[in-house]
Write an enzyme that holds these catalytic residues in place. Structure first.
Site, PDB file in Angstrom:
ATOM      1  N   HIS A   6      42.830  35.011  30.782  1.00  0.00           N
ATOM      2  CA  HIS A   6      42.244  36.077  31.584  1.00  0.00           C
ATOM      3  C   HIS A   6      42.258  35.709  33.060  1.00  0.00           C
ATOM      4  O   HIS A   6      41.698  34.688  33.460  1.00  0.00           O
ATOM      5  CB  HIS A   6      40.809  36.323  31.109  1.00  0.00           C
ATOM      6  CG  HIS A   6      40.118  37.451  31.787  1.00  0.00           C
ATOM      7  ND1 HIS A   6      38.938  37.293  32.478  1.00  0.00           N
ATOM      8  CD2 HIS A   6      40.431  38.776  31.879  1.00  0.00           C
ATOM      9  CE1 HIS A   6      38.544  38.459  32.957  1.00  0.00           C
ATOM     10  NE2 HIS A   6      39.429  39.376  32.614  1.00  0.00           N
ATOM     11  N   HIS A  48      41.184  41.026  41.772  1.00  0.00           N
ATOM     12  CA  HIS A  48      40.401  41.914  40.924  1.00  0.00           C
ATOM     13  C   HIS A  48      39.440  42.806  41.700  1.00  0.00           C
ATOM     14  O   HIS A  48      39.398  44.012  41.507  1.00  0.00           O
ATOM     15  CB  HIS A  48      39.610  41.095  39.896  1.00  0.00           C
ATOM     16  CG  HIS A  48      38.710  41.921  39.037  1.00  0.00           C
ATOM     17  ND1 HIS A  48      37.419  42.272  39.412  1.00  0.00           N
ATOM     18  CD2 HIS A  48      38.909  42.475  37.812  1.00  0.00           C
ATOM     19  CE1 HIS A  48      36.868  43.007  38.462  1.00  0.00           C
ATOM     20  NE2 HIS A  48      37.748  43.156  37.488  1.00  0.00           N
TER      21      HIS A  48
END
Length: 243
Positions: A6, A48
């Site tokens: 991730h 992100h």
């Protein structure tokens, strides 16, 4: 079941950086997940958050930064001094290193308020074609259905995954309309019945972000295809395969 790092390997290196990608290679992972957005001057970069504050020494919204400003930020020291001067990478550089390392990439398209989903998708698509990226090495995903609709037209050869928290009642209708290959859901809210239904309908099932092997020990039996985790090393230490 495939273990997907991730944001690279977010527990071992600053997230969404080339250092994290190298950590994934060291662990023998075949997949990583990253997030992409556009800078002020429309460069596709790997990050992100809507703001640069959390994962760099900069401040403010990403869209206020041009690439020449963004590339000067230290995106590593916040995580550990050993990663001082790690940079926020361009997507093209991330994919080039991934190809070199033999790692496939789930590219999540992040869209925040006032962002232009179409522009982001067009820039990503153009970059992939310009640099001859192997489309078999990619998976697109997004919480924003508009992104998936654009990519359905722009890059039909690259499989797409719809991101959700809870699996909605009309999940199959949405996947059919968007011609998705996979459903991505929060592992905390997945039931065996739901998993079996998704698999029976012929879709891949991907779950995020599980960092404790014991909590998902039944997922392989349920048919889950991919698990996103910040801590793939814990799974490997527990005897799981990288997939």
């Amino acid at each position: 079941m495939i273990l997907c790092g991730h944001r690279g390997v977010a527990s071992l290196a600053p997230e969404n950086t080339l250092a994290g990608l190298r950590k994934a290679a060291e662990l023998g992972l075949s997949w990583v997940e990253i997030d992409v957005q556009l800078t002020k001057d429309e460069k596709v970069v790997v990050i992100h958050d809507e703001k640069v504050n959390r994962c760099s020494d900069g401040k403010g919204k990403l869209r206020k930064y041009a690439w020449d400003e963004l590339r000067k930020l230290d995106a590593g020291s916040w995580f550990d001094p050993a990663f001082a001067q790690e940079r926020i990478p361009k997507l093209k550089d991330y994919l080039a290193l991934a190809r070199e390392l033999g790692i496939r990439v789930n590219v999540e398209l992040k869209v925040y308020d006032k962002d232009d989903a179409g522009r982001l998708c067009r820039k990503v698509s153009k970059l992939i074609d310009k640099h001859g990226v192997d489309k078999d090495s990619l998976l697109f995903s997004s919480f924003d259905p508009d992104c998936l609709r654009y990519l359905q037209v722009l890059q039909p050869e690259v499989p797409r995954g719809l991101l959700v928290e809870h699996i909605p009642d009309d999940w199959q209708q949405q996947l059919e309309q968007l011609e998705c290959a996979a459903l991505h859901c929060n592992y905390r809210y997945l039931s065996r019945e739901q998993a079996e239904a998704v698999k029976a309908a012929g879709y891949r099932l991907h779950c995020y972000t599980a960092n404790t092997p014991d909590k998902v020990k039944d997922f392989p039996a349920w048919g889950v295809d991919m698990l996103f985790t910040d801590k793939p090393q814990d799974y490997l230490d527990a005897g799981w395969s990288a997939g």
